[in-house]
Design a protein around this motif. Sequence first.
Motif, mmCIF file in Angstrom:
data_model
loop_
_atom_site.group_PDB
_atom_site.id
_atom_site.type_symbol
_atom_site.label_atom_id
_atom_site.label_comp_id
_atom_site.label_asym_id
_atom_site.label_seq_id
_atom_site.Cartn_x
_atom_site.Cartn_y
_atom_site.Cartn_z
ATOM 1 N N CYS A 1 0.793 -1.120 -0.050
ATOM 2 C CA CYS A 1 -0.053 0.078 0.146
ATOM 3 C C CYS A 1 0.891 1.172 0.032
ATOM 4 O O CYS A 1 0.670 2.260 -0.816
ATOM 5 C CB CYS A 1 -0.814 -0.105 1.153
ATOM 6 S SG CYS A 1 -1.639 1.794 1.835
ATOM 7 N N CYS B 1 -1.872 1.833 -2.823
ATOM 8 C CA CYS B 1 -2.822 3.197 -2.674
ATOM 9 C C CYS B 1 -2.052 4.276 -2.469
ATOM 10 O O CYS B 1 -2.595 5.388 -3.191
ATOM 11 C CB CYS B 1 -3.385 2.843 -1.329
ATOM 12 S SG CYS B 1 -3.660 1.322 -0.786
ATOM 13 N N VAL C 1 -7.880 -5.691 -1.247
ATOM 14 C CA VAL C 1 -7.780 -3.888 -0.905
ATOM 15 C C VAL C 1 -7.322 -3.944 0.329
ATOM 16 O O VAL C 1 -7.383 -4.883 1.336
ATOM 17 C CB VAL C 1 -9.265 -3.516 -0.993
ATOM 18 C CG1 VAL C 1 -9.572 -3.499 -2.520
ATOM 19 C CG2 VAL C 1 -10.295 -4.173 -0.194
ATOM 20 N N TRP C 2 -7.001 -3.027 0.819
ATOM 21 C CA TRP C 2 -6.154 -2.462 2.154
ATOM 22 C C TRP C 2 -6.923 -2.980 3.317
ATOM 23 O O TRP C 2 -6.418 -3.806 4.223
ATOM 24 C CB TRP C 2 -5.589 -1.258 2.219
ATOM 25 C CG TRP C 2 -4.900 -0.977 3.561
ATOM 26 C CD1 TRP C 2 -3.458 -1.158 3.335
ATOM 27 C CD2 TRP C 2 -5.194 -0.655 4.662
ATOM 28 N NE1 TRP C 2 -2.895 -0.914 4.753
ATOM 29 C CE2 TRP C 2 -4.082 -0.362 5.631
ATOM 30 C CE3 TRP C 2 -6.475 -0.148 5.226
ATOM 31 C CZ2 TRP C 2 -4.244 -0.075 6.744
ATOM 32 C CZ3 TRP C 2 -6.711 0.147 6.669
ATOM 33 C CH2 TRP C 2 -5.295 0.150 7.390
ATOM 34 N N HIS C 3 -7.906 -2.602 3.397
ATOM 35 C CA HIS C 3 -8.806 -2.639 4.573
ATOM 36 C C HIS C 3 -9.144 -4.005 4.578
ATOM 37 O O HIS C 3 -9.358 -4.502 5.928
ATOM 38 C CB HIS C 3 -10.306 -1.870 4.739
ATOM 39 C CG HIS C 3 -11.259 -1.933 3.602
ATOM 40 N ND1 HIS C 3 -11.357 -1.775 2.480
ATOM 41 C CD2 HIS C 3 -12.695 -2.751 3.746
ATOM 42 C CE1 HIS C 3 -12.359 -2.096 1.863
ATOM 43 N NE2 HIS C 3 -12.862 -2.764 2.440
ATOM 44 N N MET D 1 -15.306 -1.510 -3.042
ATOM 45 C CA MET D 1 -13.991 -1.429 -3.725
ATOM 46 C C MET D 1 -14.543 0.291 -4.420
ATOM 47 O O MET D 1 -15.354 0.570 -4.836
ATOM 48 C CB MET D 1 -14.250 -2.350 -5.083
ATOM 49 C CG MET D 1 -13.385 -2.241 -5.963
ATOM 50 S SD MET D 1 -11.580 -2.438 -5.395
ATOM 51 C CE MET D 1 -10.470 -1.801 -6.503
ATOM 52 N N VAL E 1 -14.239 0.512 5.438
ATOM 53 C CA VAL E 1 -13.999 1.792 5.302
ATOM 54 C C VAL E 1 -12.663 1.787 4.380
ATOM 55 O O VAL E 1 -11.684 1.046 4.835
ATOM 56 C CB VAL E 1 -13.463 2.642 6.635
ATOM 57 C CG1 VAL E 1 -12.971 4.139 6.169
ATOM 58 C CG2 VAL E 1 -14.586 2.920 7.587
ATOM 59 N N TYR E 2 -12.854 2.112 3.065
ATOM 60 C CA TYR E 2 -11.807 2.342 2.237
ATOM 61 C C TYR E 2 -10.559 2.919 2.573
ATOM 62 O O TYR E 2 -10.633 3.968 3.090
ATOM 63 C CB TYR E 2 -12.339 2.592 0.660
ATOM 64 C CG TYR E 2 -11.637 1.890 -0.348
ATOM 65 C CD1 TYR E 2 -12.008 0.423 -0.711
ATOM 66 C CD2 TYR E 2 -10.833 2.707 -1.162
ATOM 67 C CE1 TYR E 2 -11.580 0.005 -1.680
ATOM 68 C CE2 TYR E 2 -10.302 1.989 -2.198
ATOM 69 C CZ TYR E 2 -10.580 0.430 -2.306
ATOM 70 O OH TYR E 2 -10.129 0.092 -3.670
#
Lengths: 486, 486
Positions: A52, A57, A326-328, A357, B448-449
């Motif tokens: 990330c 990100c 995805v990060w979360h 997303m 939460v993105y």
Amino acid sequence: MRRPMSESTMKTINVEYAIIGAGTSGLGAYSKISRKTDSLLMIQDGPYGTTCARVGCMPSKLLITASDYAHHLTTSDFFGVTAAGHVDGHKVFERLRRERDERFVANNLRYVDKIPPHHKLEGRARFIGPGHLRVGESVEVKAEKFILACGSRPAVSEVFEPVMDRVLTSDTVFELNDLPHSIAVIGMGVIALELGQALHRLGVETTIYGRSGKINALTHPDMQQEALDILSSELDIYPTGQVVSTWEDAEGAWIEFEQSNGRRVTKVFDRILVATGRTSNVDRLGMEHTGAEFTEAGKVVFDPQTMLCSDTPIFIAGDAAEYLPVWHEAFDEGRIAADNALNYPDPVPVDRRPPLMVFFTDPQIAIIGQSFRELQGLEIIIGELPFASPRHVVWNKVEGRIQVYLDARTGVILGAELLGYQAEHLAHLLALAITHSMTAEQVLMMPVYHPSAEELLRDVLIDAREKRRIYAAEAMMHSNTVPAYS
Amino acid sequence: MRRPMSESTMKTINVEYAIIGAGTSGLGAYSKISRKTDSLLMIQDGPYGTTCARVGCMPSKLLITASDYAHHLTTSDFFGVTAAGHVDGHKVFERLRRERDERFVANNLRYVDKIPPHHKLEGRARFIGPGHLRVGESVEVKAEKFILACGSRPAVSEVFEPVMDRVLTSDTVFELNDLPHSIAVIGMGVIALELGQALHRLGVETTIYGRSGKINALTHPDMQQEALDILSSELDIYPTGQVVSTWEDAEGAWIEFEQSNGRRVTKVFDRILVATGRTSNVDRLGMEHTGAEFTEAGKVVFDPQTMLCSDTPIFIAGDAAEYLPVWHEAFDEGRIAADNALNYPDPVPVDRRPPLMVFFTDPQIAIIGQSFRELQGLEIIIGELPFASPRHVVWNKVEGRIQVYLDARTGVILGAELLGYQAEHLAHLLALAITHSMTAEQVLMMPVYHPSAEELLRDVLIDAREKRRIYAAEAMMHSNTVPAYS
């Protein structure tokens, strides 16, 4: 000539828990397990710093912000502000790396630095038997429970072999010292579209090559088509086909692309950004020595509610799992894996959050909860509106569409697909509603400020509510006029 | 010489419902009542078109968007995009009025055009007895139920009498044909701060004169101070004092301002924007002839849950009520008033939505639910963070602060005060949570993105949750060590 390492120089470390990878999910797992025991080891291959922060990100958002400012120069005149300027590519990347390294990566490293040395080991890990790892060439690790948090790497097709010195991936694109004159972007996923649009807006001649013809982040055919139409009006996109050959000469890297209609187009570029997805690094771990179960595609079988890999004391988390990269979710999975490793052999299934997303394109693409495709076969009501509330009119940003899917029977919001300016905020509002199985009616009880983007969400829920009323009235009429069979 | 109108030329209209005012709340009431009866009349004084569309929300947001683009030119360089340009004031206002008139006001007018002529009457209404209105000079209206939706007007102090031809209010500022060279903005409310900052960013030499020294949209002293500090770092603000005299000469309009320390400053301006609040037009309706009850300040007494004025069949709605003078409340109040007029004499109290207010300044100011001041005396937990999530760092917009107030006993979110870039979206997310009396824990269940502004909300709720844990532990310890008195 290098001699094989003798048995006697091999060091063996015995711990209860081994975490492979010190990225977002690995660090998340570490923070949980280290509170309970000192008998753990986190093994990292390559430099510290999460995907990330280093190549994901954060640098992509930093690039996009620069491209936003470049884009403002082209849209400013409409508002009565005459603007001109130029993009200093060197400065764009310099600032990107400075912010990335001094803020985001530095945060990672500070955290890693605080981890006691006996909890850390550097080197590439590989299973040589159940519960038994080789790390690098001189260390073996025996552990009772493992967490695979080894991340993923960009997938690059062999067709690009002839031009590899001009190929970039998300791992390398942010190391550029200046903007290329031209770039081919391979793929239509999140990295391809975000970076392709950003580079285009920063002045790079950009061509995007898709494969399926669809923007698969969205699943409703109308949404997919509208997304492609909007992006194609700004960007040079070949949505359908495949790269059949590449070669390099003094002009640059050539790409021959065969479109779905059989026609071939050939173009030359300074650089090629291959963004056709990422592959889990689990394939490099020697999982065949662990007794784990594999899918037909050769992927490790695991339960996403516990992150436990079948028939092993091995847990998987983050991009390595290829579940929701995805990060979360990586953050959650690291914690779920850790909790269940601590609780092994009695893992506790965890309800995952509704999937969310966001593509940070302009307009943004977002999907929350169940997609249209996942809802096939269910009776749903689709609330639908153009992405054009009064606030969007004020911004002169009225492209796109929102679809919200309600359970026809209960009115509960099940999911939504969004394509529009700053759609991320409406997606988050829906995320809270979907997390708590709210109906459209319940969300409509909240105050909505005027003029705000949130009015669009209110209006699309009103649209869905009205459609559901008609649906209910028709169902009622139907049940009144047709004889019951039961 | 005009002769008094003779009795015989007076026309009398008898209807069941009379709505005074065709703005947001009046039209809202009309849409409800006209579905139930033909016996109604909507009376409008002056041109049609709502305050919001003509002189409020919409033109101010259009001006702010132009100022955003002007501001981008000054912040662009940081991102590697060198920019220059100039503001064409004539074009700014031309576009503002075109968009306003062709989109927002035109929408109003289309709606009004569809209303049948016998439902509309133009002229200024004034009560001449209970149930009895005079409209203009030649019409009387007798009705059983009334809805006062007559809006408000800018309040302008007498101190500005000597310079009235240079005084602007929100009613007139959008009619400018070019930007003034300099402007004094009187007030520190929403109109003063939004327009003052926008004009400053468009290149107008702007000085803002406050009175109380506080930005009263926020109520926590730290929030008020931080808002003032941030805005003062960009804008020329005299926060405390009063205008003691004004005069005009060839140079322009002079303002003598006495600060709280007694020192006087004198400056000359092209224009003066008086934005010291608005006054309900109800004072012009002759309410003393209706039997209505008045407060000591001379305002009509009404119940905000029914909008019914005490001891009358008269309902009040929108800015006329001076209860919550924002669009979405005016819209609600028009409907509440209409429903209860239809149900008269048995009004049904309606639960109002949690209050929500947004200042479209940069950084934005927002308040949702109960303010810090309203919560005085209750045991609350304050979650608090600088407005600086990773996404805000990426935007280079890290000024401000968020405070979220939890009920210490239950963890339910009661309210929040926000000061930060695009705070409006977090305020709306909190609005949904507060509407449904959610706890911090419940909101934290949502995805939460990363990186999104919503991460700030997640983190401030985590902060509040941790503080509440400590609070609970201390309360427990206290109850264990101190003998019980009961």
